[in-house]
Enzyme design. Sequence first.
Site, PDB file in Angstrom:
ATOM      1  N   LEU A 199     -22.526 -36.573  26.254  1.00  0.00           N
ATOM      2  CA  LEU A 199     -22.652 -38.058  25.853  1.00  0.00           C
ATOM      3  C   LEU A 199     -23.664 -38.776  26.798  1.00  0.00           C
ATOM      4  CD1 LEU A 199     -19.503 -39.220  24.802  1.00  0.00           C
ATOM      5  CD2 LEU A 199     -21.108 -38.313  23.406  1.00  0.00           C
ATOM      6  N   GLY A 239     -15.031 -30.259  28.764  1.00  0.00           N
ATOM      7  CA  GLY A 239     -14.534 -30.970  29.773  1.00  0.00           C
ATOM      8  C   GLY A 239     -15.288 -32.391  30.014  1.00  0.00           C
ATOM      9  N   GLY A 240     -14.849 -33.332  30.395  1.00  0.00           N
ATOM     10  CA  GLY A 240     -15.281 -34.632  30.548  1.00  0.00           C
ATOM     11  C   GLY A 240     -15.864 -35.059  29.144  1.00  0.00           C
ATOM     12  N   ASP A 241     -17.473 -35.471  29.079  1.00  0.00           N
ATOM     13  CA  ASP A 241     -17.902 -36.023  28.063  1.00  0.00           C
ATOM     14  C   ASP A 241     -18.636 -34.730  27.255  1.00  0.00           C
ATOM     15  OD1 ASP A 241     -19.653 -35.610  30.147  1.00  0.00           O
ATOM     16  OD2 ASP A 241     -20.931 -37.687  29.421  1.00  0.00           O
ATOM     17  N   GLU A 242     -18.444 -33.536  27.574  1.00  0.00           N
ATOM     18  CA  GLU A 242     -19.175 -32.626  26.895  1.00  0.00           C
ATOM     19  C   GLU A 242     -18.283 -32.020  25.814  1.00  0.00           C
ATOM     20  OE1 GLU A 242     -21.476 -30.517  30.883  1.00  0.00           O
ATOM     21  OE2 GLU A 242     -19.726 -29.690  30.206  1.00  0.00           O
TER      22      GLU A 242
END
Length: 315
Positions: A199, A239-242
């Site tokens: 993102l 993970g995170g925004d991936e």
Amino acid sequence: MSVRATAQALAELASSIQAHAWDLAVATVEEGLRDDQLPSLQRLGRLGQLGDMPTFIAELGRELVAPEPERLRRGSPLAAQARDHAREREALGFAPRDVVTELLLLRRVLWRFVSERAAQLDAEDVLVVERRLNDTVDRLVTECVVAYFDRATSELAHEARHDQLTGLLHHQAFVRGLEHELERARRYGHGLALAFVDLDRFKEINDTLGHPEGDRVLQKVSQAFRDSLRGSDLAGRMGGDEIAAFLVEADEESAPRLLARVQDRLDELIELGELPAVCAFSAGIAFFPTEATDADALFRVADARLYEAKRFRRA
């Protein structure tokens, strides 16, 4: 008592149980309410309290006259109804112990009813009635317990593979799925595409709008991916925004078409005010077998292209 007389007495008792099914169900509810044995019943109206008890009681009456082991076999209508009863009770806040207790109270009420009419039966017939009642209630209990464990096991299996926030596969489950599909693609000579997405300006969304809004954006984007995939394709949160997605039996246009569908959906959500205007993503795509032959190599190619896409957006 003759065999014929025994059969007649059992038939009359069964008919009496069936005729009083509603009253016996009400008596079971009252038993559960007494001394707060089933506190979950307090929250329900009378129809909710009764549930499927009248049906179970009628079936117990049939079992007295003509026992049928197949009646409660797995997959039979009555077994399915017992499982549905357990699920409905659980949805109403009943603990598994409460569901079992309810059926055990039903057995107590039924046995009291039978005992009041024991004079019509000889001692051996009373034992037959007791055994048949116990066997049928035991099978009902078993079906209810199995229904609970089936649901609990299914939920645990789902939670073990999926990211709690987004509902997508978590990193390890996604990679395992990808490796499995790559093996299948090698065997049958199919293509496969991997899309790796990050993102844009997600940190800005978290910093300016707050982390709860960032979580909501992730959920909306993840839903857009789920809605855009075919049934054979999978998406995961790396993970995170991936986010990553793989498309099986894919050509070189499959992944770009997927990303276009997701982007169209995000544009709709932005226009509706359900996503912030800055919500966007960059993506990298890699193909098997023309560009990479294993999962790690696919991610390296897709990650490099994602990095280039990010650089292009910033330029």
